[in-house]
Design a protein around this motif. Structure first.
Motif, PDB file in Angstrom:
ATOM      1  N   UNK A  31     -40.432 -72.880-161.736  1.00  0.00           N
ATOM      2  CA  UNK A  31     -39.755 -71.848-162.508  1.00  0.00           C
ATOM      3  C   UNK A  31     -40.460 -70.510-162.272  1.00  0.00           C
ATOM      4  N   UNK A  32     -39.660 -69.478-162.002  1.00  0.00           N
ATOM      5  CA  UNK A  32     -40.199 -68.166-161.642  1.00  0.00           C
ATOM      6  C   UNK A  32     -39.698 -67.129-162.631  1.00  0.00           C
ATOM      7  N   UNK A  33     -40.623 -66.378-163.237  1.00  0.00           N
ATOM      8  CA  UNK A  33     -40.264 -65.311-164.168  1.00  0.00           C
ATOM      9  C   UNK A  33     -40.927 -64.016-163.701  1.00  0.00           C
ATOM     10  N   UNK A  34     -40.128 -62.952-163.607  1.00  0.00           N
ATOM     11  CA  UNK A  34     -40.627 -61.676-163.114  1.00  0.00           C
ATOM     12  C   UNK A  34     -40.676 -60.651-164.242  1.00  0.00           C
ATOM     13  N   UNK A  35     -41.659 -59.752-164.173  1.00  0.00           N
ATOM     14  CA  UNK A  35     -41.762 -58.631-165.098  1.00  0.00           C
ATOM     15  C   UNK A  35     -42.479 -57.499-164.379  1.00  0.00           C
ATOM     16  N   UNK A  36     -42.646 -56.377-165.058  1.00  0.00           N
ATOM     17  CA  UNK A  36     -43.364 -55.257-164.452  1.00  0.00           C
ATOM     18  C   UNK A  36     -44.833 -55.599-164.212  1.00  0.00           C
ATOM     19  N   UNK A  37     -45.350 -56.527-165.000  1.00  0.00           N
ATOM     20  CA  UNK A  37     -46.751 -56.912-164.868  1.00  0.00           C
ATOM     21  C   UNK A  37     -47.002 -57.834-163.676  1.00  0.00           C
ATOM     22  N   UNK A  38     -45.976 -58.584-163.248  1.00  0.00           N
ATOM     23  CA  UNK A  38     -46.158 -59.485-162.130  1.00  0.00           C
ATOM     24  C   UNK A  38     -45.177 -60.648-162.159  1.00  0.00           C
ATOM     25  N   UNK A  51     -50.118 -66.851-162.387  1.00  0.00           N
ATOM     26  CA  UNK A  51     -49.630 -65.497-162.620  1.00  0.00           C
ATOM     27  C   UNK A  51     -50.114 -64.613-161.476  1.00  0.00           C
ATOM     28  N   UNK A  52     -49.167 -64.008-160.780  1.00  0.00           N
ATOM     29  CA  UNK A  52     -49.478 -63.116-159.671  1.00  0.00           C
ATOM     30  C   UNK A  52     -49.265 -61.681-160.142  1.00  0.00           C
ATOM     31  N   UNK A  53     -50.355 -60.983-160.388  1.00  0.00           N
ATOM     32  CA  UNK A  53     -50.288 -59.651-160.968  1.00  0.00           C
ATOM     33  C   UNK A  53     -49.777 -58.629-159.958  1.00  0.00           C
ATOM     34  N   UNK A  54     -48.975 -57.679-160.454  1.00  0.00           N
ATOM     35  CA  UNK A  54     -48.487 -56.598-159.595  1.00  0.00           C
ATOM     36  C   UNK A  54     -49.504 -55.461-159.511  1.00  0.00           C
ATOM     37  N   UNK A  55     -50.534 -55.523-160.357  1.00  0.00           N
ATOM     38  CA  UNK A  55     -51.576 -54.496-160.366  1.00  0.00           C
ATOM     39  C   UNK A  55     -52.904 -55.105-159.940  1.00  0.00           C
ATOM     40  N   UNK A  56     -53.001 -55.434-158.668  1.00  0.00           N
ATOM     41  CA  UNK A  56     -54.217 -56.051-158.161  1.00  0.00           C
ATOM     42  C   UNK A  56     -54.513 -55.525-156.772  1.00  0.00           C
TER      43      UNK A  56
END
Length: 217
Positions: free
Chosen positions: A67-74, A177-182
Protein backbone atom coordinates in the motif's frame (compact mmCIF):
# COMPACT_ATOMS: atom_id res chain seq x y z
CA UNK A 1 11.39 1.98 -27.41
CA UNK A 2 14.56 3.29 -25.83
CA UNK A 3 14.38 1.25 -22.60
CA UNK A 4 17.19 -0.89 -21.24
CA UNK A 5 16.65 -3.96 -19.07
CA UNK A 6 18.22 -3.64 -15.62
CA UNK A 7 21.03 -6.10 -14.93
CA UNK A 8 20.16 -6.28 -11.22
CA UNK A 9 16.38 -6.65 -11.63
CA UNK A 10 15.26 -8.20 -14.90
CA UNK A 11 11.68 -7.03 -14.33
CA UNK A 12 12.74 -3.37 -14.49
CA UNK A 13 13.39 -1.32 -17.62
CA UNK A 14 15.04 2.10 -17.59
CA UNK A 15 15.04 5.05 -19.99
CA UNK A 16 17.60 7.64 -18.98
CA UNK A 17 18.88 10.72 -20.77
CA UNK A 18 20.07 14.18 -19.77
CA UNK A 19 17.61 15.51 -17.19
CA UNK A 20 15.12 12.69 -17.80
CA UNK A 21 14.69 9.37 -15.97
CA UNK A 22 11.86 6.85 -16.33
CA UNK A 23 11.63 3.40 -14.76
CA UNK A 24 9.13 0.72 -15.81
CA UNK A 25 8.58 -2.24 -13.49
CA UNK A 26 6.67 -5.30 -14.73
CA UNK A 27 5.03 -8.13 -12.81
CA UNK A 28 3.03 -10.43 -15.14
CA UNK A 29 0.36 -7.99 -16.39
CA UNK A 30 0.83 -5.28 -13.76
CA UNK A 31 3.11 -2.32 -14.48
CA UNK A 32 4.45 0.56 -12.40
CA UNK A 33 5.79 3.67 -14.15
CA UNK A 34 7.89 6.21 -12.27
CA UNK A 35 10.03 9.13 -13.36
CA UNK A 36 10.50 12.86 -13.62
CA UNK A 37 9.49 13.26 -17.29
CA UNK A 38 5.70 13.41 -17.72
CA UNK A 39 5.98 13.56 -21.51
CA UNK A 40 8.02 10.35 -21.60
CA UNK A 41 5.59 8.63 -19.24
CA UNK A 42 2.68 9.66 -21.49
CA UNK A 43 4.59 8.43 -24.57
CA UNK A 44 5.38 4.99 -23.18
CA UNK A 45 1.82 4.55 -21.89
CA UNK A 46 0.45 5.37 -25.33
CA UNK A 47 2.86 2.91 -26.96
CA UNK A 48 1.94 0.15 -24.51
CA UNK A 49 -1.76 0.82 -24.95
CA UNK A 50 -1.40 0.62 -28.73
CA UNK A 51 0.05 -2.88 -28.41
CA UNK A 52 -1.64 -4.34 -25.31
CA UNK A 53 -4.72 -2.13 -24.57
CA UNK A 54 -3.66 -1.23 -21.03
CA UNK A 55 -5.83 0.32 -18.31
CA UNK A 56 -4.38 3.35 -16.53
CA UNK A 57 -5.24 3.16 -12.81
CA UNK A 58 -3.71 6.57 -11.99
CA UNK A 59 -1.35 7.27 -9.11
CA UNK A 60 0.07 4.19 -7.41
CA UNK A 61 -1.92 3.18 -4.32
CA UNK A 62 -1.80 -0.62 -4.18
CA UNK A 63 0.54 -3.15 -5.82
CA UNK A 64 0.94 -6.84 -4.94
CA UNK A 65 -0.02 -6.31 -1.31
CA UNK A 66 1.99 -3.10 -0.97
CA UNK A 67 0.00 0.00 0.00
CA UNK A 68 1.39 3.38 -1.07
CA UNK A 69 0.35 6.74 0.40
CA UNK A 70 1.78 10.03 -0.85
CA UNK A 71 1.95 13.45 0.82
CA UNK A 72 4.08 16.58 0.67
CA UNK A 73 6.30 15.06 3.35
CA UNK A 74 7.07 11.92 1.33
CA UNK A 75 5.87 8.41 0.48
CA UNK A 76 4.69 5.79 2.95
CA UNK A 77 4.76 2.11 1.94
CA UNK A 78 3.30 -0.62 4.12
CA UNK A 79 1.42 -3.93 3.95
CA UNK A 80 -1.32 -3.27 6.50
CA UNK A 81 -4.10 -4.99 4.55
CA UNK A 82 -1.84 -8.00 3.98
CA UNK A 83 -0.88 -8.10 7.68
CA UNK A 84 -4.51 -7.93 8.83
CA UNK A 85 -5.47 -10.71 6.40
CA UNK A 86 -2.64 -12.83 7.82
CA UNK A 87 -3.89 -12.24 11.37
CA UNK A 88 -7.47 -13.03 10.33
CA UNK A 89 -6.50 -16.27 8.57
CA UNK A 90 -4.63 -17.45 11.68
CA UNK A 91 -7.47 -16.37 14.04
CA UNK A 92 -5.14 -13.93 15.82
CA UNK A 93 -6.88 -10.66 14.98
CA UNK A 94 -8.10 -10.36 18.59
CA UNK A 95 -4.94 -11.70 20.25
CA UNK A 96 -2.87 -9.90 22.86
CA UNK A 97 0.03 -8.08 21.15
CA UNK A 98 3.67 -8.94 21.94
CA UNK A 99 6.22 -6.18 22.48
CA UNK A 100 9.01 -7.93 20.54
CA UNK A 101 8.97 -10.40 17.62
CA UNK A 102 11.14 -12.93 19.43
CA UNK A 103 12.43 -13.69 22.92
CA UNK A 104 16.12 -12.77 22.88
CA UNK A 105 16.84 -15.32 25.61
CA UNK A 106 15.29 -18.17 23.65
CA UNK A 107 17.68 -20.41 21.73
CA UNK A 108 16.03 -21.71 18.56
CA UNK A 109 17.42 -25.12 17.68
CA UNK A 110 16.56 -28.11 15.50
CA UNK A 111 17.43 -30.60 18.22
CA UNK A 112 14.76 -31.81 20.63
CA UNK A 113 11.22 -30.62 20.92
CA UNK A 114 7.88 -32.19 19.98
CA UNK A 115 7.39 -32.33 16.18
CA UNK A 116 4.74 -30.03 14.74
CA UNK A 117 2.39 -32.28 12.76
CA UNK A 118 1.06 -29.84 10.12
CA UNK A 119 4.32 -29.14 8.30
CA UNK A 120 2.57 -27.59 5.27
CA UNK A 121 0.78 -25.06 7.50
CA UNK A 122 4.10 -24.07 9.08
CA UNK A 123 5.71 -23.63 5.65
CA UNK A 124 2.81 -21.51 4.36
CA UNK A 125 2.96 -19.30 7.43
CA UNK A 126 6.72 -18.75 7.13
CA UNK A 127 6.30 -18.00 3.42
CA UNK A 128 3.68 -15.36 4.12
CA UNK A 129 5.85 -13.80 6.82
CA UNK A 130 8.77 -13.72 4.37
CA UNK A 131 6.68 -11.60 2.00
CA UNK A 132 5.79 -9.26 4.86
CA UNK A 133 9.51 -8.57 5.43
CA UNK A 134 9.39 -6.45 2.24
CA UNK A 135 8.19 -3.58 4.43
CA UNK A 136 8.90 -4.99 7.92
CA UNK A 137 12.67 -5.36 8.44
CA UNK A 138 11.95 -5.54 12.18
CA UNK A 139 10.82 -9.16 11.78
CA UNK A 140 13.47 -10.23 9.26
CA UNK A 141 15.84 -11.85 11.76
CA UNK A 142 13.07 -13.78 13.50
CA UNK A 143 11.64 -15.10 10.22
CA UNK A 144 15.12 -15.96 8.96
CA UNK A 145 15.76 -18.04 12.07
CA UNK A 146 12.47 -19.93 11.84
CA UNK A 147 12.76 -20.53 8.08
CA UNK A 148 15.66 -22.90 8.76
CA UNK A 149 13.28 -25.52 10.17
CA UNK A 150 10.87 -26.03 7.26
CA UNK A 151 11.73 -29.74 6.99
CA UNK A 152 11.14 -30.73 10.63
CA UNK A 153 9.46 -27.93 12.58
CA UNK A 154 8.61 -28.42 16.23
CA UNK A 155 5.78 -27.08 18.36
CA UNK A 156 8.32 -24.65 19.84
CA UNK A 157 9.09 -23.27 16.38
CA UNK A 158 5.39 -22.83 15.66
CA UNK A 159 4.85 -21.11 19.01
CA UNK A 160 7.67 -18.68 18.22
CA UNK A 161 6.06 -17.99 14.83
CA UNK A 162 2.80 -17.15 16.58
CA UNK A 163 4.72 -14.66 18.73
CA UNK A 164 5.81 -12.84 15.54
CA UNK A 165 2.15 -12.57 14.53
CA UNK A 166 1.28 -11.21 17.98
CA UNK A 167 4.04 -8.63 17.52
CA UNK A 168 2.59 -7.63 14.13
CA UNK A 169 -0.82 -7.25 15.80
CA UNK A 170 0.66 -4.44 17.92
CA UNK A 171 1.30 -2.23 14.86
CA UNK A 172 0.09 -3.73 11.55
CA UNK A 173 0.54 -0.45 9.66
CA UNK A 174 4.30 -0.14 10.21
CA UNK A 175 6.32 0.24 7.03
CA UNK A 176 8.82 2.39 5.14
CA UNK A 177 8.69 6.18 4.91
CA UNK A 178 10.65 7.81 2.10
CA UNK A 179 11.02 11.48 2.97
CA UNK A 180 10.83 14.14 0.26
CA UNK A 181 13.13 16.36 2.34
CA UNK A 182 16.31 14.33 2.52
CA UNK A 183 19.82 14.45 1.11
CA UNK A 184 20.86 11.97 -1.60
CA UNK A 185 23.61 10.57 0.60
CA UNK A 186 24.20 6.83 0.96
CA UNK A 187 24.94 5.34 4.37
CA UNK A 188 25.48 1.67 5.12
CA UNK A 189 25.73 -0.25 8.39
CA UNK A 190 26.49 -3.90 9.09
CA UNK A 191 26.86 -6.15 12.09
CA UNK A 192 27.38 -9.83 12.83
CA UNK A 193 27.32 -12.09 15.83
CA UNK A 194 29.90 -14.79 16.55
CA UNK A 195 28.91 -18.42 15.76
CA UNK A 196 25.76 -18.21 17.88
CA UNK A 197 23.83 -20.76 15.77
CA UNK A 198 23.88 -23.74 18.13
CA UNK A 199 23.27 -26.24 15.30
CA UNK A 200 25.88 -25.09 12.77
CA UNK A 201 28.11 -22.70 14.80
CA UNK A 202 27.67 -20.16 12.00
CA UNK A 203 27.48 -16.40 12.41
CA UNK A 204 24.52 -14.27 11.36
CA UNK A 205 25.18 -11.03 9.50
CA UNK A 206 22.78 -8.13 9.06
CA UNK A 207 23.05 -4.88 7.12
CA UNK A 208 21.04 -1.76 6.33
CA UNK A 209 21.50 0.85 3.60
CA UNK A 210 19.99 4.33 3.79
CA UNK A 211 19.49 7.00 1.15
CA UNK A 212 19.47 10.07 3.38
CA UNK A 213 17.14 9.05 6.22
CA UNK A 214 15.22 6.51 4.13
CA UNK A 215 15.94 2.80 4.52
CA UNK A 216 16.24 1.32 1.00
CA UNK A 217 17.87 -2.09 1.58
Amino acid sequence: MGYTQSMTDHSMFINSSEGSFTALLVYVDDIILAGNDKEEIARIKQALNHTFKIKDLGDLRYFLGLEVARSKEGIMVNQMKYALELLTDTSLLACKPASTPIDNHEKISSSGGIPFIDIQAYRRLIGRLMYLTNTRPDITFSVQQLSQFLVKPTISHYTTTIRILRYIKGAPSLGFFFSSNTFAHLKAFCHSDWDTRSDSRQSVTGFSVYLGNSLIS
